[in-house]
Design a protein around this motif. Structure first.
Motif, PDB file in Angstrom:
ATOM      1  N   PRO A 199       1.076  -1.137  -0.135  1.00  0.00           N
ATOM      2  CA  PRO A 199      -0.038   0.448   0.239  1.00  0.00           C
ATOM      3  C   PRO A 199       1.326   1.867  -0.316  1.00  0.00           C
ATOM      4  O   PRO A 199       2.193   1.554   0.224  1.00  0.00           O
ATOM      5  N   GLN A 200       0.274   2.571  -0.633  1.00  0.00           N
ATOM      6  CA  GLN A 200       1.364   3.506  -0.395  1.00  0.00           C
ATOM      7  C   GLN A 200       1.090   3.772   0.348  1.00  0.00           C
ATOM      8  O   GLN A 200       2.394   4.569   1.070  1.00  0.00           O
ATOM      9  N   ARG A 201       0.681   3.878   1.921  1.00  0.00           N
ATOM     10  CA  ARG A 201       0.389   4.458   2.843  1.00  0.00           C
ATOM     11  C   ARG A 201       0.793   2.758   4.063  1.00  0.00           C
ATOM     12  O   ARG A 201      -0.128   2.095   4.198  1.00  0.00           O
ATOM     13  N   GLN A 245       0.715  -3.797   7.731  1.00  0.00           N
ATOM     14  CA  GLN A 245       0.214  -3.270   6.055  1.00  0.00           C
ATOM     15  C   GLN A 245       1.748  -3.940   4.905  1.00  0.00           C
ATOM     16  O   GLN A 245       1.137  -4.509   4.294  1.00  0.00           O
ATOM     17  N   ARG A 299      -5.613  -4.943   3.079  1.00  0.00           N
ATOM     18  CA  ARG A 299      -4.422  -2.455   2.761  1.00  0.00           C
ATOM     19  C   ARG A 299      -3.298  -3.519   3.474  1.00  0.00           C
ATOM     20  O   ARG A 299      -2.303  -3.729   4.217  1.00  0.00           O
ATOM     21  N   GLU A 305      -5.757   0.035  -2.849  1.00  0.00           N
ATOM     22  CA  GLU A 305      -5.319   0.171  -1.331  1.00  0.00           C
ATOM     23  C   GLU A 305      -5.577  -0.884  -0.261  1.00  0.00           C
ATOM     24  O   GLU A 305      -4.941  -1.388   0.309  1.00  0.00           O
TER      25      GLU A 305
END
Length: 328
Positions: A130-132, A200, A221, A293
């Motif tokens: 995930p990007q975050r 994550q 996620r 996500e």
């Protein structure tokens, strides 16, 4: 006719090569080349020495356009720490792709393998996590556990880190080291399920032959990179998880079928999906990556000869005056 050969020790290599985004990008280029299907990469030569709790792998690959190719010999003898010796050692030999002559010998004791393996984890996280990422987790407490988290932090700068290991004392030490190295809140936990539940991004770095992650632990996620299964019989991830996740990705399908997580899934007849994509295909955009996500993704890293050729070739370009030149 005599020619020059550069011989470089581990200490000299440590002065010119570090785990940074440059190395990550170099390894990503190797995956991209693999994804194009033009790399010449024979099967891994692998030998198990059960009596000594050891194994030896030999890997190589030729990447079109490269002036050189590497052959890497990587012994792992896992009772060595009881003797005050490292578990991993080995060397890389760099050959000219034009003449076949030896150009350099890197007596790295596994250092370059450690760097390229950790960098591969960062490449997987960059393209699949995930990007975050707020919380990352690692299962395992050895050198690669530390390096994988350092590499992951380069591309997904997490704030918290959870560490699990079968030896609680080693897990505490690993967490303390990473807290200091990365300036993050790192702590050891007693349950691997807790690591997966809160994270994550999870990396498994164990030599396990029975799964350390169960399929029922998967959650939205989540990305898992499994890098411990690099020889037949090793298995860190519940085979059911490969079928249950939204996307399962191999570094090399051919290798994962015989020495990665896919081996166990095939043996238990739990893989009925089409041939999984390779990481290089996702990098190149010829295969679909993470769908969103909320997706659950798993990347299976067995270690490729292309990575060895890529990092050895990179080292040769940045050596400067390091090492000793001999005539042969």
């Amino acid at each position: 006719m005599a020619h020059d050969i550069r011989i470089v020790t581990e200490a000299e290599l440590r002065q010119v090569v570090a785990l940074d985004l440059t190395v990550v990008d170099i390894v990503a280029q190797a995956f991209a080349a693999l994804g194009q299907g033009s790399v010449v990469m024979p099967p891994i030569l692998s030998m198990e020495l059960a009596e000594a709790n050891g194994e030896v792998d030999v890997k190589t690959a030729y990447i079109p356009g490269f002036d050189s190719f590497a052959i890497k010999v990587s012994p792992g003898f896992f009772d060595n720490p009881k003797l005050g010796l490292p578990s991993l050692n080995g060397l890389m030999i760099l050959f000219s792709a034009k003449t076949g002559l030896v150009e350099a010998v890197f007596l790295d004791n596994g250092y370059l393998t450690d760097m390229r393996t950790a960098a591969a984890g960062a490449v997987a996280a960059r393209h699949l996590a995930p990007q975050r990422v707020q919380v990352a987790g690692v299962l395992g407490t050895g050198v690669q556990a530390r390096l994988q988290m350092q590499a992951a932090h380069l591309v997904r700068p997490f704030e918290r880190l959870l560490v699990w290991g079968r030896d609680a004392t080693k897990a505490e030490a690993c967490a303390a080291d990473l807290a200091a190295d990365l300036s993050v809140d790192a702590r050891a936990v007693a349950d691997a399920e807790e690591v997966v539940a809160e994270s994550q991004l999870v990396v498994t770095t164990t030599p396990a032959r029975t799964p350390v992650i169960r399929a029922e632990w998967l959650h939205p996620r989540l990305h898992i990179t499994a890098m411990g299964a690099d020889q037949a019989g090793k298995n860190e991830i519940d085979p059911k998880a490969l079928a249950a996740c939204d996307l399962y990705v191999c570094d090399s399908v051919r290798q994962c079928e015989v020495s990665g997580e896919l081996e166990a899934a095939l043996a238990h007849r739990l893989w009925s999906k089409p041939t999984p994509p390779e990481l290089g295909q996702i990098i190149n955009g010829t295969a679909e990556g993470r769908s969103g996500e909320e997706a659950v993704t798993i990347c299976d890293l067995t270690g490729t000869g292309a990575q060895d050729t890529a990092i050895a070739s990179h080292v040769r370009t940045i050596l400067g005056a390091a090492g000793t030149t001999i005539r042969a």
